[in-house]
Design a protein around this motif. Structure first.
Motif, PDB file in Angstrom:
ATOM      1  N   TYR A  80       0.826  -1.212   0.000  1.00  0.00           N
ATOM      2  CA  TYR A  80       0.000   0.000   0.000  1.00  0.00           C
ATOM      3  C   TYR A  80       0.862   1.265   0.000  1.00  0.00           C
ATOM      4  N   THR A  81       1.938   1.257   0.782  1.00  0.00           N
ATOM      5  CA  THR A  81       2.791   2.436   0.905  1.00  0.00           C
ATOM      6  C   THR A  81       4.038   2.379   0.021  1.00  0.00           C
ATOM      7  N   ARG A  82       4.249   1.228  -0.661  1.00  0.00           N
ATOM      8  CA  ARG A  82       5.480   0.940  -1.395  1.00  0.00           C
ATOM      9  C   ARG A  82       6.692   0.824  -0.468  1.00  0.00           C
ATOM     10  N   GLU A  83       6.414   0.574   0.787  1.00  0.00           N
ATOM     11  CA  GLU A  83       7.442   0.274   1.785  1.00  0.00           C
ATOM     12  C   GLU A  83       7.153  -1.118   2.334  1.00  0.00           C
ATOM     13  N   ASP A  84       8.076  -1.658   3.112  1.00  0.00           N
ATOM     14  CA  ASP A  84       7.781  -2.897   3.829  1.00  0.00           C
ATOM     15  C   ASP A  84       6.628  -2.638   4.797  1.00  0.00           C
ATOM     16  N   VAL A  85       5.631  -3.505   4.752  1.00  0.00           N
ATOM     17  CA  VAL A  85       4.446  -3.339   5.599  1.00  0.00           C
ATOM     18  C   VAL A  85       4.183  -4.628   6.360  1.00  0.00           C
ATOM     19  N   LEU A 123       3.161  10.053  -1.775  1.00  0.00           N
ATOM     20  CA  LEU A 123       4.515  10.584  -1.937  1.00  0.00           C
ATOM     21  C   LEU A 123       5.451   9.592  -2.622  1.00  0.00           C
ATOM     22  N   ASN A 124       5.172   8.303  -2.467  1.00  0.00           N
ATOM     23  CA  ASN A 124       5.990   7.287  -3.124  1.00  0.00           C
ATOM     24  C   ASN A 124       5.501   6.953  -4.535  1.00  0.00           C
ATOM     25  N   GLY A 125       4.480   7.688  -5.002  1.00  0.00           N
ATOM     26  CA  GLY A 125       4.060   7.554  -6.393  1.00  0.00           C
ATOM     27  C   GLY A 125       3.117   6.408  -6.681  1.00  0.00           C
ATOM     28  N   ARG A 126       2.593   5.760  -5.657  1.00  0.00           N
ATOM     29  CA  ARG A 126       1.675   4.647  -5.913  1.00  0.00           C
ATOM     30  C   ARG A 126       0.305   5.148  -6.357  1.00  0.00           C
ATOM     31  N   ILE A 127      -0.158   6.248  -5.792  1.00  0.00           N
ATOM     32  CA  ILE A 127      -1.450   6.843  -6.142  1.00  0.00           C
ATOM     33  C   ILE A 127      -1.266   8.348  -6.315  1.00  0.00           C
TER      34      ILE A 127
END
Length: 460
Positions: A80-85, A123-127
């Motif tokens: 969802y955040t383009r980070e490890d979740v 901010l990470n460009g996913r949406i």
């Protein structure tokens, strides 16, 4: 972009079957490895992405077992955040979820700010920004229709529409810049009429979106519908009939309703905020007088007015006064008590109403209510859009940006008509481009972005 690791409770606080503590960031897996004891011994940091693992949350300092849990591991960038979740699915309840969150924070995470998970997705460009706003619209939607439009916006329908509009504006701007930068080169010049044609097409696209925005606002926020009329014409009975429940007190005594009563209902997916008001008439009774003044205030703010008239009585001075008050408003004239012998002068009423909508009902017999609901639905969309269209603007911020873009494009056309140079025209074209970019986030300021995400709950 790199951020610190955040955590929050993502489920509603209180008693429930399960609760979820969400962690996102570079250290999410490291923090999990410190506090999670899987049933089958394994290196939780090395497991495959998008897998679920059973075990216990344990305080590494004391060895205390906090809860039996299922842990979902999702590794970047497909999250969802383009980070490890990491999502810790524990038993619901304030105590358990709070204790686990506290343990996560003690082991290296920071408490997330409202909407920070979705903000990182943006901010990470996913949406884009319009998709981020759709998340809160889905959470707060009052009907399935409102939810459906929010889902389409989340899927990127609005963002794609804005990108297409930006491409058209960029095309116009590129040609204008070419004329400025290479005046003596063999560049395909747009004739004045062609420039004007393109600008008019862009303006038309913007105006179409603006026209649909009023319907969109109602889908999202609800239609403020005031039920007004003189005392004892059946306003409260109409409220009860539409709600299909006895919400307001109904008596034969004029002036029973002293205060404003508000209730929500849904008509074909459109949220309707019904507002029952005190009967409008001249009175010396203090409480009723205050109620009448409140009725007039509600009338001024309403999107739609249901003006209730009693078909079993002749039009009175009070009715005529209300006709004057509602002049210029969106009105449906509700002719109530059709189950009784008619005494109202229908010819006079039609002259007063003109092309207005008259709906005959009997709140006692339940007659005419279906038609009234249909007329309310039709009035919302005003024949300009249908419930199946995808480009309805439901957000006030988006409408404001479109209104500003419209002004810039109108200035472009005015500059063309007056024969201004290309470099002056490009100023307004750039302005329109920036306004459209605000909707998807390309040109939105940090303050605007922060204000949007402050509306979110913590954990989303």
């Amino acid at each position: 972009m790199e951020f610190d690791t955040i955590a929050a409770i993502s489920t509603f606080p209180g008693e429930a079957g399960i609760g979820i503590v969400r962690i996102s960031g570079e250290d999410a897996l490291e923090i999990l490895s410190r506090i999670f004891r899987p049933f089958k011994k394994k290196d939780i940091k090395a497991v495959k992405s998008h897998t679920i693992h059973y075990g216990h949350i344990v305080d590494p300092e004391t060895g205390e077992v906090y809860d039996e849990v299922l842990v979902t591991v999702m590794k970047k960038p497909h999250t969802y955040t383009r980070e490890d979740v990491v999502e810790i699915n524990c038993h619901g309840g304030i105590v358990v979820t709070s204790k686990i969150l506290e343990l996560v924070l003690r082991n290296g995470a920071r408490l997330a700010e409202p909407g920070e998970f979705t903000k990182r997705a943006f901010l990470n460009g996913r949406i884009d920004l319009s998709q981020a706003e759709a998340v809160i619209d889905i959470i707060t939607s009052k009907t399935m229709l409102a939810n459906r439009y929010a889902q389409k916006q989340l899927a990127g329908v609005l963002g794609q529409k804005m990108r297409e509009l930006r491409d058209k504006i960029m095309g116009l701007l590129s040609h204008l810049l070419a004329l400025i930068d290479f005046p003596e080169e063999n560049v395909e010049e747009l004739e004045k009429s062609e420039i004007k044609k393109r600008a008019e097409e862009i303006l038309k696209d913007i105006e179409k979106l603006i026209d649909a925005s009023e319907s969109g606002r109602i889908i999202r926020e609800g239609l403020k519908t005031a039920i007004i009329g003189k005392p004892n014409v059946g306003k409260s009975s109409l409220l009860n009939a539409l709600l299909r429940q006895e919400r307001a007190i109904v008596t034969d005594i004029p002036g029973t309703t002293r205060d404003v009563i508000e209730e929500y209902m849904s008509i074909k997916g459109i949220p309707i905020k019904l507002i029952d008001t005190a009967g409008i008439r001249h009175t010396d009774e203090l409480v009723e007088k205050i109620g009448v003044e409140k009725s007039k205030e509600v009338l001024a703010e309403a999107d739609l007015i249901l003006f209730v008239l009693d078909s079993s009585r002749e039009l009175s001075k009070e009715d005529y006064e209300i006709f004057d008050i509602i002049s210029g408003k969106n009105v449906i004239y509700v002719l109530n008590k059709i189950d009784l012998p008619k005494k109202i002068d229908e010819t006079e009423l039609k002259n007063l109403v003109g092309n207005g909508i008259i709906v005959e009902v009997s709140t006692i017999k339940g007659l005419g209510l279906d038609r009234l609901e249909t007329e309310i639905y039709n009035l919302v969309f005003k024949g300009r859009v249908s419930a199946g269209e995808e480009d309805i603007i439901t957000n006030a911020r988006h409408k404001e940006a479109l209104m500003n873009a419209k002004k810039y494009m109108e200035s472009v056309l005015e500059a063309i008509e007056k024969g201004f140079s290309e470099d002056l025209i490009t100023i307004d074209v750039n302005g329109a481009l920036e306004e459209i970019g605000k909707i998807t986030g390309e040109t939105a300021t940090e303050d605007v972005i922060n204000q949007i995400f402050e509306r979110f709950c913590i954990g989303k």
